[in-house]
Design an enzyme around this catalytic site. Structure first.
Site, short mmCIF file in Angstrom:
data_model
loop_
_atom_site.label_atom_id
_atom_site.label_comp_id
_atom_site.label_asym_id
_atom_site.label_seq_id
_atom_site.Cartn_x
_atom_site.Cartn_y
_atom_site.Cartn_z
N GLN A 189 -13.04 0.67 0.33
CA GLN A 189 -13.37 1.84 -0.48
C GLN A 189 -14.00 1.44 -1.81
OE1 GLN A 189 -9.57 3.78 -0.77
NE2 GLN A 189 -9.38 4.02 1.45
N HIS B 47 -7.02 -2.30 9.33
CA HIS B 47 -6.39 -3.58 8.98
C HIS B 47 -6.61 -4.58 10.10
CE1 HIS B 47 -4.11 -2.88 5.22
NE2 HIS B 47 -4.25 -1.61 5.58
N GLU C 203 -5.88 -7.65 10.19
CA GLU C 203 -4.72 -8.55 10.34
C GLU C 203 -3.58 -7.88 11.08
OE1 GLU C 203 -3.37 -5.91 7.21
OE2 GLU C 203 -5.32 -6.81 7.66
N GLY D 173 -4.52 -2.12 -0.91
CA GLY D 173 -3.71 -1.77 -2.07
C GLY D 173 -3.44 -0.28 -2.10
N SER E 70 0.81 -1.21 0.00
CA SER E 70 0.00 0.00 0.00
C SER E 70 0.85 1.27 0.00
CB SER E 70 -0.94 0.02 1.21
OG SER E 70 -1.95 -0.96 1.06
N CYS F 221 -9.48 -2.06 3.71
CA CYS F 221 -8.77 -0.85 3.29
C CYS F 221 -9.20 -0.42 1.89
CB CYS F 221 -7.26 -1.07 3.42
SG CYS F 221 -6.33 0.48 3.52
N LEU F 222 -8.36 -0.55 0.87
CA LEU F 222 -8.79 -0.21 -0.48
C LEU F 222 -10.01 -1.03 -0.88
CD1 LEU F 222 -8.34 1.28 -3.20
CD2 LEU F 222 -6.86 -0.62 -3.88
N ASN G 89 -3.65 2.27 7.40
CA ASN G 89 -2.72 2.77 6.40
C ASN G 89 -3.51 3.15 5.15
OD1 ASN G 89 -0.54 3.34 4.75
ND2 ASN G 89 -0.14 1.20 4.26
#
Length: 356
Positions: A246, A327, A329, A215, A46, A242-243, A284
């Site tokens: 979105q 995240h 994980e 990503g 990322s 994350c991405l 992130n």
């Protein structure tokens, strides 16, 4: 050897070269507030074409452990630290951070006031920057001259269901290895496929669920994949991280926007909208889902960020779709958000029972 960190607004810091001293780095400059996990951060896809400034003052003290790399190819353009540890001391360490950076051709700078740099970025926002061996004379020209890195294309795996349940297909937009590891640790069979994979090819794996990975970059640059996401959501339990979160939002009509300086660190409190529970999360990302745009969509907010109120989770009622901006994980970071994987697996198994 001197190194020059120059921002697009003309601000400059001068320090000492670390890593690959012959290389110039250019890209978006962001800061990461994690006190540990520098190796996982540097190898996180990322961070493609970004320069990472670590706010914690000493980086590299516990060395490098090859088993925690999040990708084999490093997309980070450069790193910025206040102090690089002279030696490492940990039983898992197999290398020093200094040698690791050199071996992977990653330039860096040490010896600057990273508190001052972070304060500047919080006021002005994340911006383009160049890390060079000479003072920058023409920012635009010198920035454009530095080649961008690309995520390596992964071959489509040959996956055959082995009876292990659930069978998860991860759509790879720049996946951290820890996501696959978290699923495998929970007993899943996992096949990671390129984000360009067709619905027909994905269906051939006979998946019980689909996960859209993290990503790099602006989610608006992924418009071509949105029809596939809607198709997958109609056919399988679907999750996004994350991405991936979105992109699920965009696929169902929401908009995204760029945060002033992003969320990059291990210490972000997130509230569960249904229970009121607060969990600490690793994050992130530079973009977020616009909450105002959700009113005309079927999506429901499930988590919010307590620092700035941004959207941290979504679900799609009457369909097995859920996503989180953080995240779960971690790696590095707090592990309490890992319940997201348990809920996703439960969602896939309930779907399998319903279809039996």
């Amino acid at each position: 050897m001197q190194k020059f960190l120059t921002l697009a607004d003309g601000a400059q810091w001068i320090g000492t070269a670390i890593g690959d001293s012959n290389r110039t780095g250019a890209g978006q400059l962001v800061f990461n507030t994690g006190m540990s996990g520098y190796q996982e951060t540097i190898t996180d896809p990322s961070y493609l074409n970004q320069l990472i400034a670590f706010t914690y003052p000493l980086i590299g003290n516990y060395g490098i452990d090859p088993s925690v790399d999040q990708a084999t190819n490093i997309g980070t353009q450069a790193i910025i630290v206040h102090e690089l540890a002279d030696f490492s001391d940990h039983y898992t360490s197999r290398d020093t951070l200094a040698h690791f950076l050199t071996a992977h051709h990653i330039p860096g700078i040490a010896g600057i006031d990273t508190r001052d740099l972070t304060t500047h970025l919080r006021k002005t926002g994340s911006q383009a920057a160049i890390l060079s061996n000479q003072p920058v004379k023409d920012f635009a020209a010198e920035f454009a001259a530095v080649p961008l890195k690309k995520l390596p294309a992964k071959p489509l795996p040959v996956g055959v269901p082995n009876g292990q349940q659930p069978n998860i297909v991860v759509l790879d937009f720049g996946e951290k290895q820890a996501i696959t590891d978290a699923l495998i640790a929970r007993g899943c069979q996992v096949n990671t496929v390129p984000a360009t994979t067709s619905f027909k090819a994905i269906a051939a794996y006979q998946p019980d669920g689909i996960l859209l990975s993290n990503g790099p970059g602006d989610p608006q640059a992924y418009q071509t994949v949105l029809p596939l996401i809607r198709q997958l959501a109609a056919a399988y339990p679907l999750a996004g991280i994350c991405l991936g979160h979105q992109l699920i939002a965009c696929a169902f009509g929401a908009k995204t926007y760029q945060l002033t300086f992003g969320h990059h660190g291990l210490n972000h409190p997130v509230k569960n909208c249904a229970t009121g529970e607060v969990v600490m999360t690793a994050q992130n990302h530079d973009f977020a889902v616009d909450p105002a745009s959700l009113a005309k969509t079927p999506l429901v907010v499930t988590y919010t960020e307590l620092n700035d109120g941004s959207v941290e989770g979504l679900s799609l009622p009457h369909q097995n779709v859920q996503s989180v901006q953080f995240h779960p994980e971690a790696h590095p970071g707090p592990q309490e958000a890992g319940i997201f994987f348990d809920q996703f697996i439960q969602m896939t198994t309930q779907e399998a029972v319903a279809n039996a």
